[in-house]
Design a protein around this motif. Structure first.
Motif, short mmCIF file in Angstrom:
data_model
loop_
_atom_site.label_atom_id
_atom_site.label_comp_id
_atom_site.label_asym_id
_atom_site.label_seq_id
_atom_site.Cartn_x
_atom_site.Cartn_y
_atom_site.Cartn_z
N MET A 1 0.84 -1.17 0.00
CA MET A 1 0.00 0.00 0.00
C MET A 1 0.89 1.23 0.00
SD MET A 1 -2.83 1.15 2.80
CE MET A 1 -4.08 0.09 2.13
N LYS A 2 0.52 2.22 -0.79
CA LYS A 2 1.27 3.47 -0.81
C LYS A 2 0.46 4.55 -0.14
CE LYS A 2 4.43 2.90 -4.52
NZ LYS A 2 5.53 3.72 -4.83
N THR A 3 1.16 5.43 0.53
CA THR A 3 0.52 6.57 1.17
C THR A 3 1.36 7.79 0.87
OG1 THR A 3 -0.41 7.38 3.24
CG2 THR A 3 1.72 6.27 3.39
N ASP A 23 6.10 3.85 0.59
CA ASP A 23 5.56 2.50 0.55
C ASP A 23 5.54 1.95 1.97
OD1 ASP A 23 4.50 0.23 -0.52
OD2 ASP A 23 6.40 -0.55 -1.28
N LEU A 24 4.34 1.85 2.56
CA LEU A 24 4.20 1.35 3.92
C LEU A 24 3.37 0.07 3.93
CD1 LEU A 24 3.33 4.53 6.03
CD2 LEU A 24 5.48 3.29 5.98
N HIS A 25 3.78 -0.85 4.76
CA HIS A 25 2.98 -2.04 5.01
C HIS A 25 1.71 -1.57 5.73
CE1 HIS A 25 1.72 -5.75 7.00
NE2 HIS A 25 2.38 -6.38 6.02
N PRO A 26 0.57 -2.18 5.47
CA PRO A 26 -0.67 -1.74 6.13
C PRO A 26 -0.59 -1.67 7.65
CG PRO A 26 -1.19 -3.26 4.36
CD PRO A 26 0.32 -3.24 4.50
N VAL A 27 0.16 -2.56 8.27
CA VAL A 27 0.31 -2.53 9.73
C VAL A 27 1.05 -1.26 10.14
CG1 VAL A 27 1.41 -3.66 11.71
CG2 VAL A 27 0.19 -5.03 10.00
N ASP A 28 2.09 -0.90 9.39
CA ASP A 28 2.85 0.32 9.69
C ASP A 28 2.00 1.56 9.44
OD1 ASP A 28 5.10 -1.17 10.37
OD2 ASP A 28 5.83 -1.16 8.30
N GLN A 29 1.23 1.55 8.36
CA GLN A 29 0.36 2.68 8.06
C GLN A 29 -0.65 2.88 9.19
OE1 GLN A 29 -1.94 2.44 4.45
NE2 GLN A 29 -2.47 4.59 4.53
#
Length: 102
Positions: A1-3, A23-29
């Motif tokens: 997932m990109k934010t 580019d962040l993993h959903p858990v990190d986001q």
């Protein structure tokens, strides 16, 4: 997932990361979103203990009021908390723990 990283958000260890797609993993986001929510809630509730919990020791805080007045940088958790504490004590036009409604 990109934010998208917003300019001005982050800690001193993120200075090498330009604003833009990250580019962040959903858990990190989710962790970032929760930290920002805790930060905003702590400020809204004038809860310095909670605010201290979301700031890193080496945090740097700079902000602009009404697009005209630049404040900071405040470097370090203690300096940020000292500034916020003073601002909360001086602000009488807001409701909160230090300023209950009449």
């Amino acid at each position: 997932m990109k934010t998208t990283a917003a300019p001005g958000w982050g800690s001193t260890y993120l200075t090498a990361t330009p604003a833009g797609d990250v580019d962040l993993h959903p858990v990190d986001q989710f962790a970032v979103q929760q930290t920002l929510a805790r930060y905003a809630f702590a400020l809204d509730q004038q809860d310095l203990v909670a605010l201290e919990g979301v700031l890193t020791e080496d945090a740097t805080w700079t902000f602009t009021i009404a697009g005209a007045v630049d404040l900071g940088p405040f470097v370090g958790r203690a300096a940020i908390l000292d500034f916020v504490r003073g601002a909360m004590d001086a602000q009488t036009d807001q409701q909160g723990p230090g300023n209950p409604s009449p």
